[in-house]
Scaffold this active site. Structure first.
Site, PDB file in Angstrom:
ATOM      1  N   LYS A  47      -2.004  -2.107 -13.233  1.00  0.00           N
ATOM      2  CA  LYS A  47      -1.557  -0.721 -13.147  1.00  0.00           C
ATOM      3  C   LYS A  47      -0.442  -0.476 -14.163  1.00  0.00           C
ATOM      4  O   LYS A  47       0.383  -1.356 -14.407  1.00  0.00           O
ATOM      5  CB  LYS A  47      -1.064  -0.450 -11.717  1.00  0.00           C
ATOM      6  CG  LYS A  47      -0.692   0.991 -11.417  1.00  0.00           C
ATOM      7  CD  LYS A  47      -0.340   1.121  -9.943  1.00  0.00           C
ATOM      8  CE  LYS A  47       0.075   2.526  -9.562  1.00  0.00           C
ATOM      9  NZ  LYS A  47       0.377   2.631  -8.111  1.00  0.00           N
ATOM     10  N   SER A 105      -1.971   6.251  -5.676  1.00  0.00           N
ATOM     11  CA  SER A 105      -1.684   6.430  -7.093  1.00  0.00           C
ATOM     12  C   SER A 105      -2.418   5.436  -7.995  1.00  0.00           C
ATOM     13  O   SER A 105      -2.509   5.621  -9.208  1.00  0.00           O
ATOM     14  CB  SER A 105      -0.182   6.303  -7.333  1.00  0.00           C
ATOM     15  OG  SER A 105       0.294   5.027  -6.943  1.00  0.00           O
ATOM     16  N   SER A 158      -1.156   3.486  -1.750  1.00  0.00           N
ATOM     17  CA  SER A 158      -1.639   3.660  -3.120  1.00  0.00           C
ATOM     18  C   SER A 158      -2.551   2.559  -3.643  1.00  0.00           C
ATOM     19  O   SER A 158      -3.072   2.661  -4.747  1.00  0.00           O
ATOM     20  CB  SER A 158      -0.456   3.827  -4.080  1.00  0.00           C
ATOM     21  OG  SER A 158       0.164   5.063  -3.862  1.00  0.00           O
TER      22      SER A 158
END
Length: 473
Positions: free
Chosen positions: A76, A151, A175
């Site tokens: 990420k 996210s 997330s």
């Protein structure tokens, strides 16, 4: 070429000389090219990944390779990797090159994983749909008109669309689990403190945890084995010994499972998700597990407490991005105050600004006791209530999200709708318990459904073993 199902399969092909890491990397590069429209990657590390592949192949050939040799993984875009750009999908950090690597990245590299790129996410991990990214939304491979969740949306899509074998996301209030659910993958949030946060761009420091998104439980267990454990750079990491998660996957003990009644009876829960979960409950009973409904009367307090606490921490954590130390800097300001104001106004997106303002408000004089202190008290009550449940039960069952993936643009303007989508995932985030999202087939529209299981603190070994049996049944 078919999708590789697990690291075990890849390593078997490599040992049989049917596959090399150069071939494997070329396959994933092609998959990324074919799926560019999904916008999962903010950057592909073509050069460094190829250098890694050649070095690891040499280790494989001479018998010195690590546990993750053959794993091509994405990270990420809020996880630092030395000499690589990291932006948290924000204009504020556009072009920023990290001078060091996060502990989780160091541990991946030590075990010979190949890091293929950085993945799209909501800006500073603030969002539940990947629509707040400065680089535009990632898109769900099941239907590109739909969000992938957030996210860690890019992390989920990359595994879903076979652009790498596994990914790392971060989970503050769901997330990792919610995008895994929207994309039909496995998403694991470890116990708070099980994995180091050093080198992870902070959103809410008492919530943030790094977790894997995979398509197999074996890979999730192995990744957690590598990532977990004490770290001198992070004082919040537990010093407890890390179990051999992979060795415990064959455990088949019958579990006593609590179903949070209010989550199943919630008006917000999609009927198809409810039906799939109820069927799973009956299947679990048929296999000899004890499943009982229990009341959790604090459900209505979860989202308010979560957003008060996380925005307060975000307000503090993001104060460092001021245009002076680092981050986006306005070039036309005529005073220091104007430099701060313009740099932050230009560098942050709307959702980040909103959460900073909310956090600053709840920490301000006159409101601290009314909001922040009360939210901390609620958090304590939530943890105590869960701890009491775990005296009698091994696992807790609930939905992951109230709906399947929704259309891009449908909810982004309605903050309340977006925030309430976290109603089922924030519970283990507030309490610090480990939780996992597991695929539960598809709805009539062909969209992935999911189920969540929560375990006692630091009992990821039992959670993973149960999850493997659950998915095999």
């Amino acid at each position: 070429m078919k999708k590789y199902s697990s690291l075990k399969e890849i390593q078997a092909l490599i040992s049989q000389k049917q596959l090399t890491l150069t071939d494997l990397l070329a396959y994933y590069f092609k998959q990324i090219k074919n799926n560019e429209h999904l916008n999962a990657f903010n950057e592909v590390f073509f050069y460094s990944a190829e250098v890694q592949a050649k070095a690891v192949q040499e280790k494989i050939d001479n018998g010195t390779a690590g546990k993750l040799a053959g794993m091509v993984i994405g990270i990420k875009d809020n996880i630092c990797y030395k000499d690589h750009i990291v932006t948290a999908s924000s204009k504020m950090l556009d072009g920023f090159v990290s001078p060091y690597s996060a502990t989780v990245v160091q541990r991946l590299l030590q075990e010979d994983a190949i890091i293929i790129g950085r993945l799209n996410c909501d800006e500073f991990a603030m969002g539940g749909s990947n629509e707040t990214s400065y680089f535009g939304p990632a898109k769900n491979a099941a239907n590109p008109e739909l969000v992938p969740g957030g996210s860690s949306g890019g992390s989920a899509v990359a595994v879903q669309a076979d652009m790498c074998l596994a990914t790392l996301g971060t989970d503050t209030g769901g997330s990792v689990r919610q995008p895994a659910a929207f994309c039909g993958q496995i998403g694991l949030k470890p116990t708070y403190g099980r994995v180091s946060r050093y080198g992870v761009i902070a959103y809410a420091s008492s919530f943030d945890q790094v977790g894997p998104i995979t398509s197999s439980i074996d890979d999730a267990a192995l990744l957690l084995q590598v990532l977990a454990g004490a770290d001198e750079n992070d004082s919040t990491v537990s010093l407890l010994e890390v179990p051999d998660y992979s060795a415990h996957l064959s455990a088949t003990k019958k579990q006593k499972i609590a179903v949070l009644k209010e989550t199943i009876e919630s008006d917000a829960l999609d009927p198809e998700i409810k039906a799939a979960i109820l069927k799973s409950i009956e299947d679990l009973k048929a296999k000899g597990h004890t499943v009982e409904y229990v009341s959790f009367d604090l459900l209505d307090y979860l989202v308010p407490a979560y957003y008060i606490l996380t925005t307060a921490e975000a307000s503090s954590n993001l104060s460092r991005y001021d245009g002076v130390h680092y981050g986006h800097r306005n070039t036309e300001a005529k005073s220091l105050t104007e430099l701060y104001k313009l740099s932050r106004a230009e560098g942050f997106g709307e959702e980040v600004k909103k959460r900073i303002l909310l956090g600053t408000f709840v920490l301000s004089a006159g409101y601290y006791d009314a909001y922040y202190q009360k939210a901390q008290q609620v958090r304590r009550l939530i943890r105590e209530k869960l701890d009491n449940l775990f005296v009698y039960y091994d696992l807790i069952l609930s939905p992951v999200a109230p709906t399947a993936a929704f259309k891009i643009g449908d909810n982004v303007q309605d903050a309340l709708v977006m925030y309430m989508a976290d109603i089922f995932t924030v519970l283990p985030s507030l309490s610090g318990n480990p939780a996992i999202a597991l695929p539960l087939g598809n709805n009539l529209a062909g969209l992935p459904l999911s189920i969540q299981f929560i375990a006692k603190h630091f009992e990821e070994d039992k959670l993973l073993a149960f999850s493997k049996a659950f998915l095999l049944s």
